[in-house]
Design a protein around this motif. Sequence first.
Motif, PDB file in Angstrom:
ATOM      1  N   LEU A  81       0.834  -1.195   0.000  1.00  0.00           N
ATOM      2  CA  LEU A  81       0.000   0.000   0.000  1.00  0.00           C
ATOM      3  C   LEU A  81       0.874   1.252   0.000  1.00  0.00           C
ATOM      4  CD1 LEU A  81      -2.557  -1.108   2.769  1.00  0.00           C
ATOM      5  CD2 LEU A  81      -2.564  -1.661   0.316  1.00  0.00           C
ATOM      6  N   ILE A  82       0.563   2.195  -0.876  1.00  0.00           N
ATOM      7  CA  ILE A  82       1.359   3.422  -0.985  1.00  0.00           C
ATOM      8  C   ILE A  82       0.435   4.636  -1.086  1.00  0.00           C
ATOM      9  CG2 ILE A  82       3.286   2.260  -2.114  1.00  0.00           C
ATOM     10  CD1 ILE A  82       2.248   3.424  -4.780  1.00  0.00           C
ATOM     11  N   VAL A  83       1.006   5.820  -0.888  1.00  0.00           N
ATOM     12  CA  VAL A  83       0.276   7.072  -1.093  1.00  0.00           C
ATOM     13  C   VAL A  83       0.726   7.673  -2.426  1.00  0.00           C
ATOM     14  CG1 VAL A  83      -0.079   7.592   1.337  1.00  0.00           C
ATOM     15  CG2 VAL A  83       2.026   8.325   0.223  1.00  0.00           C
ATOM     16  N   PRO A  84      -0.104   8.518  -3.045  1.00  0.00           N
ATOM     17  CA  PRO A  84       0.241   9.070  -4.364  1.00  0.00           C
ATOM     18  C   PRO A  84       1.143  10.293  -4.289  1.00  0.00           C
ATOM     19  CG  PRO A  84      -1.959   9.770  -3.759  1.00  0.00           C
ATOM     20  CD  PRO A  84      -1.489   8.875  -2.658  1.00  0.00           C
ATOM     21  N   ASN A  85       2.434  10.084  -4.108  1.00  0.00           N
ATOM     22  CA  ASN A  85       3.380  11.190  -4.166  1.00  0.00           C
ATOM     23  C   ASN A  85       4.756  10.685  -4.566  1.00  0.00           C
ATOM     24  OD1 ASN A  85       4.793  10.275  -1.839  1.00  0.00           O
ATOM     25  ND2 ASN A  85       3.413  11.391  -0.484  1.00  0.00           N
ATOM     26  N   THR A  86       5.719  11.590  -4.672  1.00  0.00           N
ATOM     27  CA  THR A  86       7.046  11.221  -5.167  1.00  0.00           C
ATOM     28  C   THR A  86       7.787  10.276  -4.225  1.00  0.00           C
ATOM     29  OG1 THR A  86       7.913  13.250  -4.161  1.00  0.00           O
ATOM     30  CG2 THR A  86       7.347  13.340  -6.494  1.00  0.00           C
ATOM     31  N   GLY A  87       7.390  10.231  -2.974  1.00  0.00           N
ATOM     32  CA  GLY A  87       8.078   9.370  -2.013  1.00  0.00           C
ATOM     33  C   GLY A  87       7.864   7.892  -2.256  1.00  0.00           C
ATOM     34  N   THR A  88       6.908   7.539  -3.128  1.00  0.00           N
ATOM     35  CA  THR A  88       6.611   6.129  -3.376  1.00  0.00           C
ATOM     36  C   THR A  88       7.118   5.665  -4.740  1.00  0.00           C
ATOM     37  OG1 THR A  88       4.418   6.745  -4.184  1.00  0.00           O
ATOM     38  CG2 THR A  88       4.603   6.147  -1.873  1.00  0.00           C
ATOM     39  N   PHE A 224      -4.830  16.023   0.499  1.00  0.00           N
ATOM     40  CA  PHE A 224      -3.825  16.825  -0.199  1.00  0.00           C
ATOM     41  C   PHE A 224      -4.007  16.774  -1.722  1.00  0.00           C
ATOM     42  CE2 PHE A 224      -1.840  12.634   0.209  1.00  0.00           C
ATOM     43  CZ  PHE A 224      -1.290  12.423  -1.060  1.00  0.00           C
ATOM     44  N   THR A 225      -4.660  15.737  -2.223  1.00  0.00           N
ATOM     45  CA  THR A 225      -4.893  15.643  -3.661  1.00  0.00           C
ATOM     46  C   THR A 225      -5.977  16.607  -4.139  1.00  0.00           C
ATOM     47  OG1 THR A 225      -6.403  13.807  -3.206  1.00  0.00           O
ATOM     48  CG2 THR A 225      -4.141  13.245  -3.818  1.00  0.00           C
ATOM     49  N   TYR A 315       0.556   6.867 -12.437  1.00  0.00           N
ATOM     50  CA  TYR A 315      -0.213   6.700 -11.208  1.00  0.00           C
ATOM     51  C   TYR A 315      -0.922   7.978 -10.762  1.00  0.00           C
ATOM     52  CZ  TYR A 315       2.133   2.199 -10.605  1.00  0.00           C
ATOM     53  OH  TYR A 315       2.575   0.899 -10.776  1.00  0.00           O
ATOM     54  N   LEU A 316      -0.457   9.143 -11.235  1.00  0.00           N
ATOM     55  CA  LEU A 316      -1.023  10.412 -10.793  1.00  0.00           C
ATOM     56  C   LEU A 316      -1.711  11.121 -11.950  1.00  0.00           C
ATOM     57  CD1 LEU A 316       1.919  11.797  -8.607  1.00  0.00           C
ATOM     58  CD2 LEU A 316       0.146  10.158  -7.990  1.00  0.00           C
ATOM     59  N   GLU A 317      -2.897  11.649 -11.710  1.00  0.00           N
ATOM     60  CA  GLU A 317      -3.649  12.340 -12.748  1.00  0.00           C
ATOM     61  C   GLU A 317      -3.367  13.840 -12.730  1.00  0.00           C
ATOM     62  OE1 GLU A 317      -7.761  11.496 -12.330  1.00  0.00           O
ATOM     63  OE2 GLU A 317      -7.550   9.327 -12.607  1.00  0.00           O
ATOM     64  N   GLY A 318      -3.301  14.432 -13.925  1.00  0.00           N
ATOM     65  CA  GLY A 318      -3.169  15.873 -14.053  1.00  0.00           C
ATOM     66  C   GLY A 318      -1.781  16.427 -13.839  1.00  0.00           C
TER      67      GLY A 318
END
Length: 327
Positions: A81-88, A224-225, A315-318
């Motif tokens: 499980l991960i969060v949607p940011n550069t750290g993953t 935050f998204t 993985y990230l939109e926009g």
Amino acid sequence: MACEHVDRCCMKRGNSMWHDRFRTMWLLALAFALMLVLAACGGDDEDTADDAEETDATEEDDSDDSADAAGDGELDEATVLIVPNTGTLAAMAAAENGYWIDHGVDVDLRIIESGSQIVQAVGAGEGDFGLTNAAAAGIPASRAGGLDLVAVVPALNNPFWISYMERATFIGLADSGIDPDDPETLRGKSIAIHEGTLLDTYVRSFLAEHGMGEDDVEFVNIPFTEVAVSLEQGLIDAGITYEPYGSQILREQGDAVVPISRGGPYSSDINIYASTEQYVDENPEIVEKVILGLLEGSQFARQDTEGAADILLRYLEGVEQEDVIEA
């Protein structure tokens, strides 16, 4: 939620103490690595030749074993499980570049809204591994709450910082009266925070550093998204988000927004992948395979910035590639 104000002088002393410890650990690790290199180079030519033959034979055996395993479809399975940011990025690269498959584990990579939610999900058995923070709602808080979470491997961190957070961007509306050079102009303003995350801690520490608390502003709990659209629609005066969303907002909304703070010593951005003690004890081979894939993913992300940006965009939109590289 009470403000977690840390005295500036204490923070400086803490940073110095941790810096000394980190430097000592780093030097010990370097010395150990040099010992290994010297040991590996210390044999005579005959031993080296024998070792080379043994290595070739081992590689052939490993290749045959891997081929057999792939042919039989014998892969272990795990959920990360991960969060949607550069750290993953390490996990994304491990999945997209096939590093985990190469090590014999088929990983189901799932995106969750926040690290605090990941902690609860892993503790409840809804994920085998999860990205969280070494502080905040991470390992210490989870164990205090009765969850048997343990750190498995560090994430894609900056090894030169401890009491610092790089991936946060605090942004305000230009027409809200907020002056980036005068934090006092935040008084009375509505500020989006993602409660229970490092972003929450960051804003509270930033305000405390400038003589303010939660009674001086209006906190709005927003993921935050969703900070970008909230600023664009004028629903908030300011908000904080992770990268690369901060870079995206500054690029897309231009003069309509102003950067209040980017990074800074307002939180501890040390991310780790965690699992439960029970899972680690019962599945040591899978744990090792997942760790190896993450380490290869970290190496790729650090060495190939554009390639890593391309993966993150899946993985990230926009978000645009320039946002990821800027972050």
